[in-house]
Design a protein around this motif. Sequence first.
Motif, PDB file in Angstrom:
ATOM      1  N   LYS A  65     -35.112   5.611  51.998  1.00 44.37           N
ATOM      2  CA  LYS A  65     -33.982   6.269  52.673  1.00 44.37           C
ATOM      3  C   LYS A  65     -33.134   5.228  53.392  1.00 44.37           C
ATOM      4  O   LYS A  65     -33.639   4.364  54.106  1.00 44.37           O
ATOM      5  N   GLU A 121     -40.964   4.484  54.573  1.00 47.60           N
ATOM      6  CA  GLU A 121     -42.181   5.243  54.881  1.00 47.60           C
ATOM      7  C   GLU A 121     -42.345   6.535  54.083  1.00 47.60           C
ATOM      8  O   GLU A 121     -43.394   7.166  54.125  1.00 47.60           O
ATOM      9  N   LEU A 122     -41.309   6.972  53.355  1.00 49.91           N
ATOM     10  CA  LEU A 122     -41.429   8.207  52.591  1.00 49.91           C
ATOM     11  C   LEU A 122     -42.443   8.086  51.457  1.00 49.91           C
ATOM     12  O   LEU A 122     -42.962   9.086  50.973  1.00 49.91           O
ATOM     13  N   HIS A 123     -42.715   6.876  51.034  1.00 50.20           N
ATOM     14  CA  HIS A 123     -43.648   6.664  49.924  1.00 50.20           C
ATOM     15  C   HIS A 123     -44.678   5.641  50.363  1.00 50.20           C
ATOM     16  O   HIS A 123     -44.332   4.522  50.743  1.00 50.20           O
ATOM     17  N   ARG A 154     -38.251   6.213  46.560  1.00 50.63           N
ATOM     18  CA  ARG A 154     -37.665   7.120  47.536  1.00 50.63           C
ATOM     19  C   ARG A 154     -37.484   6.444  48.895  1.00 50.63           C
ATOM     20  O   ARG A 154     -38.055   6.833  49.912  1.00 50.63           O
ATOM     21  N   LEU A 198     -31.082   8.699  49.182  1.00 47.41           N
ATOM     22  CA  LEU A 198     -32.400   8.213  48.788  1.00 47.41           C
ATOM     23  C   LEU A 198     -32.253   7.347  47.543  1.00 47.41           C
ATOM     24  O   LEU A 198     -31.472   7.671  46.641  1.00 47.41           O
ATOM     25  N   SER A 218     -35.096  15.087  51.715  1.00 51.33           N
ATOM     26  CA  SER A 218     -36.022  13.970  51.831  1.00 51.33           C
ATOM     27  C   SER A 218     -37.452  14.405  52.119  1.00 51.33           C
ATOM     28  O   SER A 218     -38.349  13.604  52.152  1.00 51.33           O
ATOM     29  N   ASN A 219     -37.695  15.711  52.320  1.00 48.54           N
ATOM     30  CA  ASN A 219     -39.054  16.155  52.597  1.00 48.54           C
ATOM     31  C   ASN A 219     -39.930  16.152  51.351  1.00 48.54           C
ATOM     32  O   ASN A 219     -41.134  16.028  51.419  1.00 48.54           O
ATOM     33  N   ASN A 243     -41.259  14.225  48.991  1.00 48.59           N
ATOM     34  CA  ASN A 243     -41.295  12.776  48.955  1.00 48.59           C
ATOM     35  C   ASN A 243     -42.267  12.164  47.961  1.00 48.59           C
ATOM     36  O   ASN A 243     -42.623  11.015  48.089  1.00 48.59           O
ATOM     37  N   SER A 244     -42.731  12.919  46.989  1.00 49.76           N
ATOM     38  CA  SER A 244     -43.712  12.303  46.103  1.00 49.76           C
ATOM     39  C   SER A 244     -43.952  13.119  44.853  1.00 49.76           C
ATOM     40  O   SER A 244     -43.280  14.105  44.599  1.00 49.76           O
TER      41      SER A 244
END
Length: 347
Positions: free
Chosen positions: A210, A184-186, A208, A217, A245-246, A248-249
């Motif tokens: 996790k 879901e991070l991307h 990315r 990552l 991990s915050n 994320n893009s």
Amino acid sequence: MNSQIPRVLLISSCGTTKTKVEKLLSKNGFLIERVSQIEEIDGFFRENCVDAILCDQMINGRAGMDLFQQFQLVFQSTPFFLIMNEFDADEVMIALEVGVTNLIFPPFSKTSLIGKIENELIKRKNANLFKVNEFAELFEESLALKILMRDDKIFKCNAALTEMNPEFFGAAEGKSFEEVFDVELHKSNRLNIKRLQSGVSNIVKLNRVKCKYSDCLFDMLLFKGSQGEQGEYLIELTLLEKGNSNDNSEEIKLPAGVPVNYEAIGEKVHLTDRELQVLELSAAGLPIKVIAEELSVSNRTVEKHRANIMEKLGAGNIIEAIIAWYVQIGVIKGPNSESHLKSGVLN
């Protein structure tokens, strides 16, 4: 043979042949797709995958073996069967010379038709890249981190991944991708997974991702291959970093040369929930047929939603509409705009 119902494309303009072959295929558990016009072939393969192709000796005045040569890149590795009207030694020799090795002669029976198709599908399964000895050695000895999935479950990790995290395989073995990794991070990740599973693409990239068993990552490349079984694919992982991990893009800017109706954007166009679903699936590169299956609607309904989206955004096609929408919501930057959202919708 695959556990799925095998799909066969019948290219035929002959009513008698089509009826006999269709009845025999249906009776023996095959799903039949039909094309009767030569100009429909290319469009069919842009949105569909089949396990085998059956083609009449003549299609609207064109020889079937000519079509085999014309669409050889489209057919790729799909088993191709030429339905002959009768045995003709010269025709058989020419067919073999152009590379058509599977010939079917009347009268059609379970042995002459179904048996030949099933044998080719079995050979195709046995030719699976992931099951040959050379692949097993390459997989195990590769310095890149690799996972082999079977039946959509983690089947094996190679030595490089096991050495990096000895406990990983024990914890992840037999679990699904979603049970082990968080995509879901991307934003594009989940849609790219659907592209792989639906057969739209045999290679997709995830960004990315996790691991739920650590704070690592990864970027991932998922490869299914044209000969793989359902639920079987290879994952190659690139370790990014631990933690953080915050972030994320990456920033995405408006592609050059794409016209956008900024007047419509300024009006803050409203899209319905269903239109948003269609837009995002279109942005992921899914064709209308797959979008329709994903949303459990007809192809015509998807086309209507796309037409509404383009009209609202003043776009000439769906690509312009996607870009116009993401400029409006700040995903990508347009002229004289400071707003942007770091996202991965339009990779």
